[in-house]
Design a protein around this motif. Structure first.
Motif, PDB file in Angstrom:
ATOM      1  N   ASP A 107      32.695  47.342  39.443  1.00  0.00           N
ATOM      2  CA  ASP A 107      31.290  47.230  39.845  1.00  0.00           C
ATOM      3  C   ASP A 107      30.896  48.482  40.627  1.00  0.00           C
ATOM      4  O   ASP A 107      31.654  49.456  40.679  1.00  0.00           O
ATOM      5  CB  ASP A 107      31.045  45.935  40.629  1.00  0.00           C
ATOM      6  N   VAL A 132      48.762  37.428  36.079  1.00  0.00           N
ATOM      7  CA  VAL A 132      50.129  37.684  36.502  1.00  0.00           C
ATOM      8  C   VAL A 132      50.453  36.857  37.734  1.00  0.00           C
ATOM      9  O   VAL A 132      49.740  36.910  38.733  1.00  0.00           O
ATOM     10  CB  VAL A 132      50.302  39.184  36.828  1.00  0.00           C
ATOM     11  N   LEU A 133      51.507  36.061  37.668  1.00  0.00           N
ATOM     12  CA  LEU A 133      51.975  35.346  38.853  1.00  0.00           C
ATOM     13  C   LEU A 133      52.938  36.231  39.610  1.00  0.00           C
ATOM     14  O   LEU A 133      52.936  36.287  40.821  1.00  0.00           O
ATOM     15  CB  LEU A 133      52.680  34.052  38.446  1.00  0.00           C
ATOM     16  N   LEU A 136      38.264  38.059  37.125  1.00  0.00           N
ATOM     17  CA  LEU A 136      38.908  37.837  38.414  1.00  0.00           C
ATOM     18  C   LEU A 136      38.184  36.700  39.124  1.00  0.00           C
ATOM     19  O   LEU A 136      36.982  36.513  38.941  1.00  0.00           O
ATOM     20  CB  LEU A 136      38.875  39.116  39.256  1.00  0.00           C
ATOM     21  N   ARG A 137      38.928  35.957  39.921  1.00  0.00           N
ATOM     22  CA  ARG A 137      38.330  34.821  40.619  1.00  0.00           C
ATOM     23  C   ARG A 137      37.136  35.273  41.452  1.00  0.00           C
ATOM     24  O   ARG A 137      37.191  36.281  42.145  1.00  0.00           O
ATOM     25  CB  ARG A 137      39.376  34.193  41.540  1.00  0.00           C
ATOM     26  N   GLY A 138      36.060  34.503  41.363  1.00  0.00           N
ATOM     27  CA  GLY A 138      34.873  34.825  42.142  1.00  0.00           C
ATOM     28  C   GLY A 138      33.947  35.808  41.455  1.00  0.00           C
ATOM     29  O   GLY A 138      32.949  36.214  42.038  1.00  0.00           O
ATOM     30  N   TYR A 139      34.287  36.227  40.229  1.00  0.00           N
ATOM     31  CA  TYR A 139      33.441  37.193  39.512  1.00  0.00           C
ATOM     32  C   TYR A 139      33.041  36.668  38.135  1.00  0.00           C
ATOM     33  O   TYR A 139      33.011  37.415  37.166  1.00  0.00           O
ATOM     34  CB  TYR A 139      34.167  38.534  39.384  1.00  0.00           C
ATOM     35  N   ILE A 173      36.046  32.298  47.542  1.00  0.00           N
ATOM     36  CA  ILE A 173      37.176  33.211  47.382  1.00  0.00           C
ATOM     37  C   ILE A 173      36.942  34.232  46.281  1.00  0.00           C
ATOM     38  O   ILE A 173      36.453  33.901  45.203  1.00  0.00           O
ATOM     39  CB  ILE A 173      38.462  32.402  47.099  1.00  0.00           C
ATOM     40  N   LYS A 174      37.283  35.482  46.555  1.00  0.00           N
ATOM     41  CA  LYS A 174      37.236  36.554  45.562  1.00  0.00           C
ATOM     42  C   LYS A 174      38.658  37.084  45.374  1.00  0.00           C
ATOM     43  O   LYS A 174      39.356  37.336  46.354  1.00  0.00           O
ATOM     44  CB  LYS A 174      36.380  37.725  46.073  1.00  0.00           C
ATOM     45  N   ASP A 234      41.937  43.390  43.925  1.00  0.00           N
ATOM     46  CA  ASP A 234      42.477  44.079  42.745  1.00  0.00           C
ATOM     47  C   ASP A 234      43.995  43.916  42.641  1.00  0.00           C
ATOM     48  O   ASP A 234      44.613  44.441  41.730  1.00  0.00           O
ATOM     49  CB  ASP A 234      42.123  45.572  42.796  1.00  0.00           C
ATOM     50  N   LYS A 268      35.046  48.065  42.623  1.00  0.00           N
ATOM     51  CA  LYS A 268      35.883  46.872  42.709  1.00  0.00           C
ATOM     52  C   LYS A 268      36.053  46.289  41.303  1.00  0.00           C
ATOM     53  O   LYS A 268      35.092  46.217  40.550  1.00  0.00           O
ATOM     54  CB  LYS A 268      35.188  45.846  43.623  1.00  0.00           C
ATOM     55  N   THR A 269      37.289  45.913  40.982  1.00  0.00           N
ATOM     56  CA  THR A 269      37.540  45.308  39.681  1.00  0.00           C
ATOM     57  C   THR A 269      36.908  43.919  39.614  1.00  0.00           C
ATOM     58  O   THR A 269      37.091  43.112  40.537  1.00  0.00           O
ATOM     59  CB  THR A 269      39.053  45.162  39.460  1.00  0.00           C
ATOM     60  N   ARG A 313      39.456  42.261  33.847  1.00  0.00           N
ATOM     61  CA  ARG A 313      40.356  43.195  33.182  1.00  0.00           C
ATOM     62  C   ARG A 313      40.273  42.992  31.684  1.00  0.00           C
ATOM     63  O   ARG A 313      40.149  41.866  31.208  1.00  0.00           O
ATOM     64  CB  ARG A 313      41.798  43.007  33.643  1.00  0.00           C
ATOM     65  N   ASN A 357      48.001  38.100  43.112  1.00  0.00           N
ATOM     66  CA  ASN A 357      48.347  37.118  44.141  1.00  0.00           C
ATOM     67  C   ASN A 357      47.682  37.352  45.499  1.00  0.00           C
ATOM     68  O   ASN A 357      48.118  36.796  46.494  1.00  0.00           O
ATOM     69  CB  ASN A 357      49.865  37.076  44.383  1.00  0.00           C
TER      70      ASN A 357
END
Ligand SMILES: Nc1ncnc2c1ncn2[C@@H]1O[C@H](COP(=O)(O)OP(=O)(O)OP(=O)(O)O)[C@@H](O)[C@H]1O
Ligand SMILES: [Mg+2]
Lengths: 248, 515
Positions: B129, B76-77, B160-163, A72-73, A76, B133-134, B137, A79
């Motif tokens: 990148d 942030v949720l 960020l997830r996956g990075y 999973i990625k 931007d 793509k972010t 942050r 959620n």
């Protein structure tokens, strides 16, 4: 967790645009959303600017040797996450074919992350194949974008029949058809819409207009709700989404 | 998912000079730059802090609307603008969305209280990148207290997830090019340290006498009762009655555990009256729960039986309205009015809150911790006696003991070491959920059966059969809960919890080191 697959046997009808934009609307409302790009061409992946590559290969996910969660990625957008396409998905049918219980594979992969998401969108390639059968099993509903033409009418009914004739395969799958790329100024469009609605009153009310704003997603590489917030096209996805929620 | 990295920027300098260094090395894009007054909001018991989340209310300097952000360690949720432009107090003040609905469930009818407030400049930048793509942050955060005390400038790197590998590379670059020192302290905690415990919005402090602390908490609970009272009378939103009852239950716990602190005569009298107040609201609450849960119960029946139950839903609504109206009669009674005004008088009588018991003037923390320890000991002892054969009543009794411990911990939450508190509360709440499910399914099953009697007179057999199905399901849920008991109790009766009990008293260093 609800699993929604954008699906149509026909290509180029707006499946990917639907998956990407509805997922964005749902996430902006505060739902936790995942998009899984199952199309080796990777259009959804492209719209989110993610590189079309899965570590260890897409095969490993379907086989269960790596967890879906590891692929999973984050996009931007808050959620909103993505499982990117992998060029090797073009062999997906083959792997499913020699995997044990092929039809349960996608569902099983999704179960690993089900507690993390409220909605999961599957963006499917156009066809009826083993992959799509596996998707039908995994999904709670199929979102079927339909261009108002005679040909679409036939493919829509073909799908309807397929689902009807395979009740054991599709469990409680809902078919949610709606009109896509609608040109209000074309008399033919209006006529086919009336015809198809009469034959299939279960179709959704909401329609997505044919719009250059939507086409420009490829230039911006973003959901329309990001660069065209408030536009007519963006609002059409918002109302389609609220209607879909009432049908789930 | 990898963690947020947090640094204090030690170089003398503003955003601009730090940014100038960074842009030489990383593809950066400014996402937002805000000057805001911001406050942290939580329940008095610190429910959000215990789940490692924060709720921030921001008002922009100058133009713009206020906003509310619920976040978990920098992620942030949900973020939404606040139409009301004022700090949310009740759950009903939250913006309407799926995520805020989750938050509302977490808060569970409590009021929100305003925490520390600061003026901040916040810049958010995205690291991009080659596809734009972010991948991570940057958040630059410069804040000062309302009195003008400047806090250290914080830099957070949020991968960020996956990075993860990208974030690591960025982090290396930053550390090489900007003077930073690692910091484990999020801004909220920095602010709290700067403002001191004095500003603790709960009004509680560890130096208070036991009687004053009891007084403060009882006043807050009384406010919850008065705030929800008109809603309880109108009966429009079940949440009001729920909040009302939780406050009553907590007052009862404080009175029960107020021996040697509160004037004994008043204590006896009000314990009696609050028990009555709780009792007269129970039938309506039960009826609310039937109505709220009925659709879900029915949904699992086959379609044909679902239709059979339609008339029963009307029975439930009628029953609920009857309960509501008898409750309203009681709430408007002279007894309730006299008791209410006597209570308010008692609270406002300053003399009633010093020297009326042996422990009244003792420091609160020591007194509370002793009572918490006692409640904990009893819960562990009696829970340990429960076997598969124990009668249902012993589980119901255990639930009451659990409530007592939970309410003591929650009412005096701000006084304790927060990490230790969370370590105890998490498994305790899970245990209470299981015990609650066990009791509720039983009570509900019995009540539905009794109400079904009304249908029996109309000889509506299909409906009766369908209700039988519902009751059966409740039974299944109840025995599932019962089977889970030993597992959740084991998690509560655990060395980790025991150690946390010994760490409840705040130590000097615990404000700083978070992990
Ligand atoms: N409502 C619309 N109005 C105008 N153009 C649209 C609209 N929806 C999609 N498009 C454009 O039409 C093309 C096909 O859309 P999309 O990729 O969403 O369809 P698809 O069904 O996913 O295609 P495929 O079958 O190839 O996966 C894209 O170039 C897209 O930008
Ligand atoms: Mg597509």
């Amino acid at each position: 967790m609800k699993v929604l697959a954008t699906y149509n046997i026909k290509g180029g009808v707006g499946k990917t645009a639907t998956a990407v934009n509805l997922a964005h609307v749902a996430a902006a409302e505060g739902n936790r959303v995942l998009v899984w790009d199952l199309d080796p061409q990777g259009a959804a992946t492209f719209y989110f600017r993610v590189k079309p590559k899965v570590k260890g290969g897409g095969k490993a996910i379907v086989r269960g040797s790596i967890e879906l969660g590891d692929a999973i990625k984050a996009t931007d957008f808050d959620n909103l996450d993505l499982v990117p396409a992998d060029f090797s998905y073009r062999h997906l049918d083959l792997w499913l074919d020699d995997a044990k219980k092929p039809l349960a594979r996608i569902r099983r992969a999704l179960l690993q992350v089900s507690h993390e998401y409220d909605y999961i969108f599957l963006d499917c390639p156009p066809s009826i194949s083993l992959t799509s059968e596996s998707v039908f099993r995994a999904a709670d509903a199929l979102l079927v974008p339909t261009i108002p033409t005679t040909l679409s009418l036939r493919t829509y009914e073909q799908l309807d029949r397929f689902v009807e004739e395979n009740p054991d395969m599709v469990r409680e799958l809902k078919i949610l058809g709606f009109f896509s790329m609608v040109d209000r100024h074309k008399r033919l469009h209006r006529r086919f819409m009336t015809e198809l609605r009469t034959a299939h009153p279960e179709m959704l009310e909401g329609t997505i207009p044919n719009s250059t704003d939507i086409e420009r997603m490829g230039v911006h590489r973003e959901p329309i709700g990001s660069y065209g917030k408030g536009s007519r096209a963006a609002r059409s996805y918002e109302s389609l989404w609220s209607e879909i929620q009432t049908r789930l | 998912m990898s963690k947020v990295r947090r640094y204090e920027v030690t170089a003398a300098g503003d955003f601009a000079s730090v940014l100038a260094v960074l842009t030489d090395h990383v593809g950066l894009q400014l996402v937002s730059l805000e000057e805001v007054e911001r406050s942290w909001v939580d329940t008095a018991a610190g429910t959000l802090a215990q789940t490692d989340t924060t709720l921030e209310f921001r008002t922009p300097k100058g133009e713009g609307t206020a906003s509310l952000t619920w976040a978990a360690d920098g992620r942030v949720l949900v973020h939404d603008s606040c139409v009301a432009n004022s700090v949310p107090v009740q759950v009903g003040d939250l913006p309407e969305s799926a995520a805020f609905a989750r938050l509302a469930r977490l808060i569970d009818g409590e009021s929100l209280v305003l925490g520390p407030t600061v003026n901040s400049q916040i810049a958010v930048l995205a690291c991009l990148d080659d596809e734009d793509k972010t991948t991570a942050r940057f958040v630059f955060d410069r804040s000062e207290t309302l009195e003008g005390i400047a806090l250290p400038m914080l830099l957070e790197i949020i991968p960020l997830r996956g990075y993860d590998s990208e974030a690591e590379a960025i982090e290396k670059l930053v550390r090489r090019s900007v003077a930073l020192s690692e910091s484990a302290t999020p801004m909220k905690a920095l602010v709290k340290n700067a403002i001191g415990t004095r500003a603790n919005s709960s009004g509680l402090s560890t130096e208070m006498s036991a009687a004053s602390a009891w007084h403060v908490v009882l006043q807050q609970l009384t406010k919850s009762i008065t705030d929800s009272f008109s809603g309880v009378l109108s009966g429009n939103d079940p949440e009001d009655l729920h909040a009302f009852r939780v406050a009553v239950r907590r007052i009862r716990t404080l009175l029960q555990d107020g021996g040697d602190i509160i004037d004994p005569e008043s204590r006896d009298r009000f314990r009696h009256e609050y028990r009555w107040l709780g009792d007269i609201t129970t039938p309506t609450r039960d009826a609310d729960v039937h109505l709220l849960e009925f659709p879900e119960l029915v949904a699992s029946l086959p379609q044909a039986q679902r239709d059979d139950l339609a008339p029963f839903n009307e029975v439930l609504i009628r029953h609920r309205n009857e309960c509501q109206s008898s409750m309203v009669t009681e709430l408007r009674s002279i007894r309730r009015a006299e008791f209410g005004s006597a209570w308010l008088e008692f609270l406002s009588d300053e003399d009633a809150w010093t020297g009326c018991g042996e422990l009244s003037d003792e420091p609160v923390l020591r007194v509370v911790i002793r009572r918490v320890e006692k409640a904990h000991r009893e819960l562990v002892k009696n829970g340990g006696k429960i076997t598969k054969k124990s009668p249902a009543i012993s589980l119901h009794e255990l639930r009451k003991e659990g409530k007592r411990l939970r309410y003591l911990l929650e009412c005096f939450g701000p006084l304790f070491d927060q990490e230790a508190l969370a370590t105890i509360l998490r498994p305790l709440r899970d245990l209470q959920d299981v015990l609650g499910e066990f009791q509720d399914t039983e009570v509900q099953g019995e009540a539905l059966f009794e109400l079904a009697g009304e249908l029996a007179t109309t000889d509506d057999r299909p409906a009766l059969v369908a209700i039988g199905g519902v009751v059966e399901q409740l039974g299944v849920r109840g025995s599932t809960a019962r089977n889970e008991f030993s597992k959740v109790f084991g998690r509560f009766d655990d060395r980790k919890v025991q150690r946390a009990m010994n760490r409840l008293e705040v130590t000097k260093s615990s404000g700083k080191k978070k992990r």
